[in-house]
Write a protein that holds these residues in place. Structure first.
Motif, PDB file in Angstrom:
ATOM      1  N   THR A   1      47.646  48.875  32.904  1.00  0.00           N
ATOM      2  CA  THR A   1      47.120  47.600  33.394  1.00  0.00           C
ATOM      3  C   THR A   1      46.310  47.871  34.651  1.00  0.00           C
ATOM      4  O   THR A   1      46.377  48.949  35.232  1.00  0.00           O
ATOM      5  N   SER A   2      45.561  46.863  35.081  1.00  0.00           N
ATOM      6  CA  SER A   2      44.811  47.015  36.321  1.00  0.00           C
ATOM      7  C   SER A   2      45.780  46.980  37.500  1.00  0.00           C
ATOM      8  O   SER A   2      46.833  46.349  37.441  1.00  0.00           O
ATOM      9  N   ARG A   3      45.445  47.680  38.555  1.00  0.00           N
ATOM     10  CA  ARG A   3      46.275  47.750  39.746  1.00  0.00           C
ATOM     11  C   ARG A   3      45.408  47.387  40.955  1.00  0.00           C
ATOM     12  O   ARG A   3      44.609  48.201  41.408  1.00  0.00           O
ATOM     13  N   PRO A   4      45.544  46.168  41.471  1.00  0.00           N
ATOM     14  CA  PRO A   4      44.739  45.801  42.638  1.00  0.00           C
ATOM     15  C   PRO A   4      45.201  46.571  43.878  1.00  0.00           C
ATOM     16  O   PRO A   4      46.392  46.695  44.143  1.00  0.00           O
ATOM     17  N   LEU A   5      44.228  47.114  44.606  1.00  0.00           N
ATOM     18  CA  LEU A   5      44.506  47.873  45.813  1.00  0.00           C
ATOM     19  C   LEU A   5      43.724  47.268  46.979  1.00  0.00           C
ATOM     20  O   LEU A   5      42.700  46.619  46.786  1.00  0.00           O
ATOM     21  N   ARG A   6      44.226  47.512  48.182  1.00  0.00           N
ATOM     22  CA  ARG A   6      43.578  47.031  49.397  1.00  0.00           C
ATOM     23  C   ARG A   6      43.160  48.238  50.235  1.00  0.00           C
ATOM     24  O   ARG A   6      43.981  49.108  50.525  1.00  0.00           O
ATOM     25  N   LEU A   7      41.896  48.291  50.620  1.00  0.00           N
ATOM     26  CA  LEU A   7      41.400  49.364  51.477  1.00  0.00           C
ATOM     27  C   LEU A   7      41.955  49.160  52.884  1.00  0.00           C
ATOM     28  O   LEU A   7      41.795  48.110  53.480  1.00  0.00           O
ATOM     29  N   VAL A   8      42.632  50.194  53.400  1.00  0.00           N
ATOM     30  CA  VAL A   8      43.264  50.107  54.714  1.00  0.00           C
ATOM     31  C   VAL A   8      42.432  50.826  55.767  1.00  0.00           C
ATOM     32  O   VAL A   8      42.223  50.307  56.860  1.00  0.00           O
ATOM     33  N   THR A   9      41.979  52.041  55.455  1.00  0.00           N
ATOM     34  CA  THR A   9      41.139  52.783  56.393  1.00  0.00           C
ATOM     35  C   THR A   9      40.081  53.566  55.632  1.00  0.00           C
ATOM     36  O   THR A   9      40.260  53.911  54.463  1.00  0.00           O
ATOM     37  N   THR A  10      39.012  53.854  56.328  1.00  0.00           N
ATOM     38  CA  THR A  10      37.966  54.720  55.800  1.00  0.00           C
ATOM     39  C   THR A  10      37.359  55.479  56.969  1.00  0.00           C
ATOM     40  O   THR A  10      37.224  54.936  58.059  1.00  0.00           O
ATOM     41  N   ARG A  11      37.051  56.748  56.743  1.00  0.00           N
ATOM     42  CA  ARG A  11      36.396  57.532  57.791  1.00  0.00           C
ATOM     43  C   ARG A  11      35.691  58.732  57.158  1.00  0.00           C
ATOM     44  O   ARG A  11      36.013  59.154  56.054  1.00  0.00           O
ATOM     45  N   THR A  12      34.758  59.272  57.894  1.00  0.00           N
ATOM     46  CA  THR A  12      34.057  60.468  57.466  1.00  0.00           C
ATOM     47  C   THR A  12      34.802  61.681  57.995  1.00  0.00           C
ATOM     48  O   THR A  12      35.262  61.692  59.133  1.00  0.00           O
ATOM     49  N   VAL A  13      34.942  62.691  57.165  1.00  0.00           N
ATOM     50  CA  VAL A  13      35.586  63.946  57.535  1.00  0.00           C
ATOM     51  C   VAL A  13      34.505  65.022  57.517  1.00  0.00           C
ATOM     52  O   VAL A  13      33.894  65.262  56.468  1.00  0.00           O
TER      53      VAL A  13
END
Length: 198
Positions: free
Chosen positions: A170-182
């Motif tokens: 089934t689909s699994r809704p997710l929430r973006l918590v952090t993003t950054r460039t490495v």
């Protein structure tokens, strides 16, 4: 209570198969294409993650792979990884290969994955991190046992290969918590289940 954290290196199109090119996949080795700057930044990030980890949860093949490469290494990162308790999901082995330098040999979880991992989450506090172990990751995702996904995205599209999200019913809704460039070319994304969308 423990939190299950899947921490994976993935291509832009979600492939996790054969990152170092040692498994014979014709498009493997994509992990090795990063620059020295990206590699140094990635290693620094991985060390920080290891320092904040309570235990590792692995499948049998990943346990064997890491044991063959990390037990003989030294330095802060290797020392931390080697000292962590290891829990290995397997019906075929008696003890983990990747032993702990602290005397905790590790524990094999031979029963039902859902029951074993649910009990482990109750037993431990802190982050229980899953590296590699794609079949295990699929099972954990399928049964909603994952509390956080940490994805380091490599700027390459392979067009084929085993993907992290190949097998969800089934689909699994997710929430973006952090993003950054490495470094200059890698993206680090953290997601958690979006309980409000379920």
């Amino acid at each position: 209570m423990g939190r299950i954290v899947i921490s994976e290196n993935v291509t832009l199109d979600g492939v996790v198969e054969d990152p170092t090119g040692e498994e014979g996949f014709s498009r493997g080795g994509w992990f090795l294409r990063m620059s020295d700057k990206d590699r140094a930044a990635w290693a620094e990030m991985e060390l920080a993650e290891a320092r904040a980890t309570e235990a590792l949860l692995l499948g049998r093949r990943s346990d064997e792979w890491f044991a063959a490469r990390w037990l003989s290494r030294g330095g802060a990162w290797a020392d931390r990884l080697n000292s962590l308790p290891k829990y290995v999901v397997s019906a075929t082995v008696q003890e983990p290969e990747w032993s702990s330098a602290t005397g905790f040999r590790g524990k094999v979880l031979p029963g039902d994955v859902v029951e074993e991992v649910s009990a482990l989450k109750e037993e431990l506090d802190g982050d229980i991190v899953v590296y590699a172990s794609i079949r295990l990751a699929h099972a954990l995702l399928e049964h909603d046992l994952v509390d956080e996904l940490r994805l380091t995205v490599f700027p390459v599209v392979l067009g084929a290969g085993r993907r992290l999200f190949d097998r969800t019913s089934t689909s699994r809704p997710l929430r973006l918590v952090t993003t950054r460039t490495v470094g200059d070319g890698l993206a680090f994304l953290t997601y958690r289940p979006d309980e409000d969308s379920i």
